[in-house]
Design a protein around this motif. Structure first.
Motif, PDB file in Angstrom:
ATOM      1  N   ASP A  13       0.789  -1.236   0.000  1.00 42.39           N
ATOM      2  CA  ASP A  13       0.000   0.000   0.000  1.00 42.39           C
ATOM      3  C   ASP A  13       0.821   1.287   0.000  1.00 42.39           C
ATOM      4  OD1 ASP A  13       1.011  -0.077   2.577  1.00 42.39           O
ATOM      5  OD2 ASP A  13      -0.905   0.394   3.545  1.00 42.39           O
ATOM      6  N   ARG A  14       2.129   1.178  -0.194  1.00 40.06           N
ATOM      7  CA  ARG A  14       2.970   2.372  -0.162  1.00 40.06           C
ATOM      8  C   ARG A  14       4.338   2.098  -0.752  1.00 40.06           C
ATOM      9  NH1 ARG A  14       3.307   3.957   5.807  1.00 40.06           N
ATOM     10  NH2 ARG A  14       1.174   3.230   5.692  1.00 40.06           N
ATOM     11  N   GLU A  16       8.109   3.207   0.355  1.00 39.08           N
ATOM     12  CA  GLU A  16       8.819   3.754   1.510  1.00 39.08           C
ATOM     13  C   GLU A  16      10.227   4.151   1.087  1.00 39.08           C
ATOM     14  OE1 GLU A  16       8.876   0.728   4.523  1.00 39.08           O
ATOM     15  OE2 GLU A  16       6.715   0.860   4.860  1.00 39.08           O
ATOM     16  N   THR A  27       4.935   7.287   0.385  1.00 35.64           N
ATOM     17  CA  THR A  27       3.820   7.771  -0.424  1.00 35.64           C
ATOM     18  C   THR A  27       2.820   6.630  -0.511  1.00 35.64           C
ATOM     19  OG1 THR A  27       3.140   8.899  -2.457  1.00 35.64           O
ATOM     20  CG2 THR A  27       4.892   7.269  -2.693  1.00 35.64           C
ATOM     21  N   LEU A  28       1.598   6.899  -0.074  1.00 30.40           N
ATOM     22  CA  LEU A  28       0.546   5.889  -0.057  1.00 30.40           C
ATOM     23  C   LEU A  28      -0.073   5.717  -1.436  1.00 30.40           C
ATOM     24  CD1 LEU A  28      -1.407   6.962   3.159  1.00 30.40           C
ATOM     25  CD2 LEU A  28       0.231   5.086   2.937  1.00 30.40           C
ATOM     26  N   HIS A  30      -3.430   3.175  -3.449  1.00 33.08           N
ATOM     27  CA  HIS A  30      -4.386   2.068  -3.453  1.00 33.08           C
ATOM     28  C   HIS A  30      -4.939   1.935  -4.866  1.00 33.08           C
ATOM     29  CE1 HIS A  30      -7.063   5.535  -2.742  1.00 33.08           C
ATOM     30  NE2 HIS A  30      -7.923   4.856  -3.479  1.00 33.08           N
TER      31      HIS A  30
END
Length: 97
Positions: A13-14, A16, A27-28, A30
């Motif tokens: 989901d991100r 890193e 930064t996220l 979906h």
């Protein structure tokens, strides 16, 4: 920053950014119902601020998304600003209306 090990890692989901193995920001994203990756938010931890790590993070994340053939929907202001100023070869962008 020259002697530091900086890496960007994708999780489910991100993305890193890590400096010498320590989480420095993310930064996220979906997937939306169409399978596009929506990027709503980016953070660089305060102790790592002012070093360009947000730029490194988003640059490498977008290059990775492009290499996977995925489409980005930028909602995060930082990601949006980066994409408006920077050409990412092969990246498909669906700008929000």
């Amino acid at each position: 920053m020259a002697d530091e090990q900086i890496e960007v890692v994708r999780t489910p989901d991100r993305y890193e950014v890590r400096v010498d193995g320590k989480a420095a920001g993310f930064t996220l994203f979906h997937a939306d119902p169409e399978g596009r990756l929506v990027f709503p938010h980016t953070v660089v931890e305060p102790e790592f601020g002012g070093r360009g790590l947000g730029q490194v993070l988003v640059s490498r994340a977008m290059a990775d998304v492009a290499s996977r053939g995925e489409t980005v929907v930028p909602l995060c202001p930082f990601v949006t600003k980066y994409l408006r100023k920077t050409e990412v070869p092969g990246l498909k962008i669906d700008w929000p209306s």
